[in-house]
Design a protein around this motif. Structure first.
Motif, PDB file in Angstrom:
ATOM      1  N   SER A 119      61.005  37.074  49.846  1.00  0.00           N
ATOM      2  CA  SER A 119      60.760  37.636  51.181  1.00  0.00           C
ATOM      3  C   SER A 119      60.314  39.086  51.085  1.00  0.00           C
ATOM      4  CB  SER A 119      62.030  37.531  52.041  1.00  0.00           C
ATOM      5  OG  SER A 119      62.398  36.184  52.244  1.00  0.00           O
ATOM      6  N   GLY A 120      60.875  39.809  50.131  1.00  0.00           N
ATOM      7  CA  GLY A 120      60.484  41.207  49.932  1.00  0.00           C
ATOM      8  C   GLY A 120      59.086  41.357  49.373  1.00  0.00           C
ATOM      9  N   MET A 121      58.531  40.288  48.836  1.00  0.00           N
ATOM     10  CA  MET A 121      57.182  40.312  48.279  1.00  0.00           C
ATOM     11  C   MET A 121      56.132  39.866  49.292  1.00  0.00           C
ATOM     12  SD  MET A 121      57.276  41.458  45.221  1.00  0.00           S
ATOM     13  CE  MET A 121      58.292  41.666  43.776  1.00  0.00           C
ATOM     14  N   TYR A 122      56.545  39.595  50.518  1.00  0.00           N
ATOM     15  CA  TYR A 122      55.598  39.105  51.531  1.00  0.00           C
ATOM     16  C   TYR A 122      54.604  40.196  51.928  1.00  0.00           C
ATOM     17  CZ  TYR A 122      53.809  37.542  56.053  1.00  0.00           C
ATOM     18  OH  TYR A 122      52.988  37.188  57.094  1.00  0.00           O
ATOM     19  N   ALA A 123      53.341  39.813  52.010  1.00  0.00           N
ATOM     20  CA  ALA A 123      52.291  40.722  52.471  1.00  0.00           C
ATOM     21  C   ALA A 123      51.224  39.893  53.178  1.00  0.00           C
ATOM     22  CB  ALA A 123      51.684  41.497  51.311  1.00  0.00           C
ATOM     23  N   ASP A 124      50.994  40.167  54.445  1.00  0.00           N
ATOM     24  CA  ASP A 124      50.020  39.414  55.233  1.00  0.00           C
ATOM     25  C   ASP A 124      48.624  39.999  55.012  1.00  0.00           C
ATOM     26  OD1 ASP A 124      48.619  37.911  57.002  1.00  0.00           O
ATOM     27  OD2 ASP A 124      49.798  38.428  58.766  1.00  0.00           O
ATOM     28  N   ASN A 125      47.839  39.340  54.180  1.00  0.00           N
ATOM     29  CA  ASN A 125      46.477  39.788  53.882  1.00  0.00           C
ATOM     30  C   ASN A 125      45.421  38.855  54.464  1.00  0.00           C
ATOM     31  OD1 ASN A 125      47.135  42.108  52.245  1.00  0.00           O
ATOM     32  ND2 ASN A 125      47.781  40.690  50.645  1.00  0.00           N
ATOM     33  N   ARG A 126      45.810  38.019  55.429  1.00  0.00           N
ATOM     34  CA  ARG A 126      44.876  37.029  55.965  1.00  0.00           C
ATOM     35  C   ARG A 126      43.669  37.664  56.639  1.00  0.00           C
ATOM     36  NH1 ARG A 126      48.509  33.814  59.894  1.00  0.00           N
ATOM     37  NH2 ARG A 126      49.330  35.924  60.154  1.00  0.00           N
ATOM     38  N   PHE A 127      43.850  38.823  57.215  1.00  0.00           N
ATOM     39  CA  PHE A 127      42.754  39.474  57.944  1.00  0.00           C
ATOM     40  C   PHE A 127      42.388  40.818  57.313  1.00  0.00           C
ATOM     41  CE2 PHE A 127      45.428  37.028  60.932  1.00  0.00           C
ATOM     42  CZ  PHE A 127      44.535  35.996  61.180  1.00  0.00           C
ATOM     43  N   ARG A 128      42.668  40.965  56.017  1.00  0.00           N
ATOM     44  CA  ARG A 128      42.332  42.193  55.301  1.00  0.00           C
ATOM     45  C   ARG A 128      41.292  41.891  54.230  1.00  0.00           C
ATOM     46  NH1 ARG A 128      48.562  44.165  54.155  1.00  0.00           N
ATOM     47  NH2 ARG A 128      49.062  44.870  56.266  1.00  0.00           N
ATOM     48  N   THR A 129      40.469  42.871  53.966  1.00  0.00           N
ATOM     49  CA  THR A 129      39.458  42.736  52.923  1.00  0.00           C
ATOM     50  C   THR A 129      39.370  44.049  52.132  1.00  0.00           C
ATOM     51  OG1 THR A 129      37.701  43.456  54.444  1.00  0.00           O
ATOM     52  CG2 THR A 129      38.072  41.076  54.220  1.00  0.00           C
ATOM     53  N   GLY A 130      38.806  43.945  50.945  1.00  0.00           N
ATOM     54  CA  GLY A 130      38.560  45.144  50.153  1.00  0.00           C
ATOM     55  C   GLY A 130      39.811  45.919  49.810  1.00  0.00           C
ATOM     56  N   ASP A 131      39.756  47.220  50.008  1.00  0.00           N
ATOM     57  CA  ASP A 131      40.863  48.109  49.649  1.00  0.00           C
ATOM     58  C   ASP A 131      42.077  47.941  50.556  1.00  0.00           C
ATOM     59  OD1 ASP A 131      39.258  49.112  47.666  1.00  0.00           O
ATOM     60  OD2 ASP A 131      38.562  50.833  48.854  1.00  0.00           O
ATOM     61  N   LYS A 132      41.915  47.246  51.671  1.00  0.00           N
ATOM     62  CA  LYS A 132      43.019  47.073  52.609  1.00  0.00           C
ATOM     63  C   LYS A 132      43.975  45.954  52.195  1.00  0.00           C
ATOM     64  CE  LYS A 132      40.488  48.859  56.598  1.00  0.00           C
ATOM     65  NZ  LYS A 132      40.021  48.581  57.989  1.00  0.00           N
ATOM     66  N   VAL A 133      43.582  45.157  51.200  1.00  0.00           N
ATOM     67  CA  VAL A 133      44.452  44.093  50.717  1.00  0.00           C
ATOM     68  C   VAL A 133      45.617  44.700  49.942  1.00  0.00           C
ATOM     69  CG1 VAL A 133      44.610  42.079  49.210  1.00  0.00           C
ATOM     70  CG2 VAL A 133      42.558  42.447  50.595  1.00  0.00           C
ATOM     71  N   LYS A 134      46.844  44.346  50.320  1.00  0.00           N
ATOM     72  CA  LYS A 134      48.039  44.888  49.688  1.00  0.00           C
ATOM     73  C   LYS A 134      48.805  43.761  48.999  1.00  0.00           C
ATOM     74  CE  LYS A 134      48.499  48.480  53.230  1.00  0.00           C
ATOM     75  NZ  LYS A 134      49.382  49.054  54.280  1.00  0.00           N
ATOM     76  N   THR A 135      49.054  43.918  47.710  1.00  0.00           N
ATOM     77  CA  THR A 135      49.789  42.928  46.937  1.00  0.00           C
ATOM     78  C   THR A 135      50.974  43.593  46.259  1.00  0.00           C
ATOM     79  OG1 THR A 135      47.724  41.731  46.507  1.00  0.00           O
ATOM     80  CG2 THR A 135      49.641  41.158  45.154  1.00  0.00           C
ATOM     81  N   PRO A 136      52.195  43.373  46.731  1.00  0.00           N
ATOM     82  CA  PRO A 136      53.366  43.977  46.085  1.00  0.00           C
ATOM     83  C   PRO A 136      53.512  43.479  44.650  1.00  0.00           C
ATOM     84  CG  PRO A 136      53.907  43.110  48.267  1.00  0.00           C
ATOM     85  CD  PRO A 136      52.543  42.608  47.932  1.00  0.00           C
ATOM     86  N   ALA A 137      53.818  44.387  43.744  1.00  0.00           N
ATOM     87  CA  ALA A 137      54.018  44.036  42.332  1.00  0.00           C
ATOM     88  C   ALA A 137      52.901  43.123  41.843  1.00  0.00           C
ATOM     89  CB  ALA A 137      55.382  43.375  42.148  1.00  0.00           C
ATOM     90  N   GLU A 138      51.664  43.584  41.979  1.00  0.00           N
ATOM     91  CA  GLU A 138      50.514  42.739  41.698  1.00  0.00           C
ATOM     92  C   GLU A 138      50.409  42.310  40.235  1.00  0.00           C
ATOM     93  OE1 GLU A 138      47.049  44.894  42.750  1.00  0.00           O
ATOM     94  OE2 GLU A 138      47.572  46.684  41.606  1.00  0.00           O
ATOM     95  N   ASP A 139      51.028  43.055  39.313  1.00  0.00           N
ATOM     96  CA  ASP A 139      50.982  42.698  37.892  1.00  0.00           C
ATOM     97  C   ASP A 139      52.133  41.790  37.473  1.00  0.00           C
ATOM     98  OD1 ASP A 139      48.683  44.275  37.458  1.00  0.00           O
ATOM     99  OD2 ASP A 139      49.917  46.071  37.256  1.00  0.00           O
TER     100      ASP A 139
END
Length: 298
Positions: free
Chosen positions: A246-266
């Motif tokens: 739940s803490g890793m949730y990020a709503d990127n459905r309507f984001r593109t480019g630099d606005k996309v946020k991914t917690p702990a992406e690696d």
């Protein structure tokens, strides 16, 4: 520039080839830039006189698609998700974080980040306090399991330097970086589990899981993480799993480019080091609950 409703209507009539039936409603104004359209009310009445029901549907579709794009476009692609005449046919959902959360009895392995669980001091309720005696603050101590990861007394030094650390549920210390003889760097964090007597208390696992998610997100470049627990139970593990995802949730459905946020992406793997072999079911149960939370948030 925002378009008025009449502008949308004119666009719809033009695309339908019916703009020629609209009467000329202009008047000359000297010094004001030439001919202009008459008042909005006159134009609206003239438009309504030549509209059909089919025109109305076209205008609604045009208004919806153009407004959601933020204005007119040379490519008038209709908005396909929904219209005024039929409900939404599709919906995008946020996928659960790709990091694999699992249980292990084989230790931390080659994890980049190791979170060592510690218990908060227990209060002795039977001990009588005499008047005038100074209250002795009990310190957090490493369990026998945690002591196995105390390389070069690093964890012990962390406790000595941070006297205010109480080991409450979800309370984490700062990151300490240790480099071994081969040059491999490992990051260590002390993770509070609360009092050992309250480990099965509802909500404890949620605080711990949320803290794991936050540490993994804040610590950049971490691909693998290990959470060492001196003790565990199904309730704790299920809540940890649910809170972590739940803490890793990020709503990127309507984001593109630099606005996309991914917690702990690696982050690829989080291993919970326990002594029980049947911890996998509780972790999977928590992940399923987190999937439902993702759907509700979407």
């Amino acid at each position: 520039m925002r378009m008025t409703m009449n502008s949308y209507v004119l666009m719809a009539l033009s695309s339908a080839g019916r703009i020629s039936s609209l009467p000329l409603l202009t008047s000359a104004r000297r010094g004001g830039g030439g001919a202009i359209l008459s008042s909005s009310s006159s134009l609206t009445r003239s438009i309504h006189n030549i509209l059909t029901s089919q025109d109305t549907r076209q205008i609604r579709s045009l208004v919806t698609s153009t407004a959601l794009r933020g204005g007119s476009s040379s490519e008038d692609v209709p908005f396909t998700t929904w219209t005024y005449d039929k409900p939404c046919e599709t919906m995008a959902f946020t996928p659960i974080h790709p990091a694999v959360l699992s249980a292990s009895t084989a230790g931390s392995g080659d994890a980049d980040l190791i979170l060592v669980g510690v218990f908060a001091p227990e209060e002795d309720e039977n001990e009588e306090k005499k008047e005038g005696d100074e209250e002795e603050k009990k310190k957090v101590e490493l369990s026998s399991v945690a002591a196995e990861y105390d390389v070069g007394n690093v964890l012990g030094s962390m406790l000595e330097e941070d006297e205010k650390y109480k080991g409450g549920a979800g309370e984490a210390t700062g990151v300490t970086r240790v480099v071994d003889a081969e040059g491999k760097a490992t990051k260590y964090v002390l993770l509070g589990l609360g009092k050992a007597s309250e480990l099965e208390k509802a909500g404890t696992g949620s605080k711990v899981g949320a803290a794991v998610a936050k540490v993994c997100t804040d610590t950049k470049g971490v691909k693998s993480c290990a959470v060492v627990l001196p003790e565990s139970n199904p309730t704790l593990l299920s809540e940890m799993s649910c809170a972590f995802y739940s803490g890793m949730y990020a709503d990127n459905r309507f984001r593109t480019g630099d606005k996309v946020k991914t917690p702990a992406e690696d982050l690829e793997e989080v291993r919970i080091v326990v002594s029980e072999d049947d911890a996998g079911d509780a972790i999977e149960e928590g992940k399923k609950l987190a999937t439902g939370i993702y759907l509700c948030k979407d």
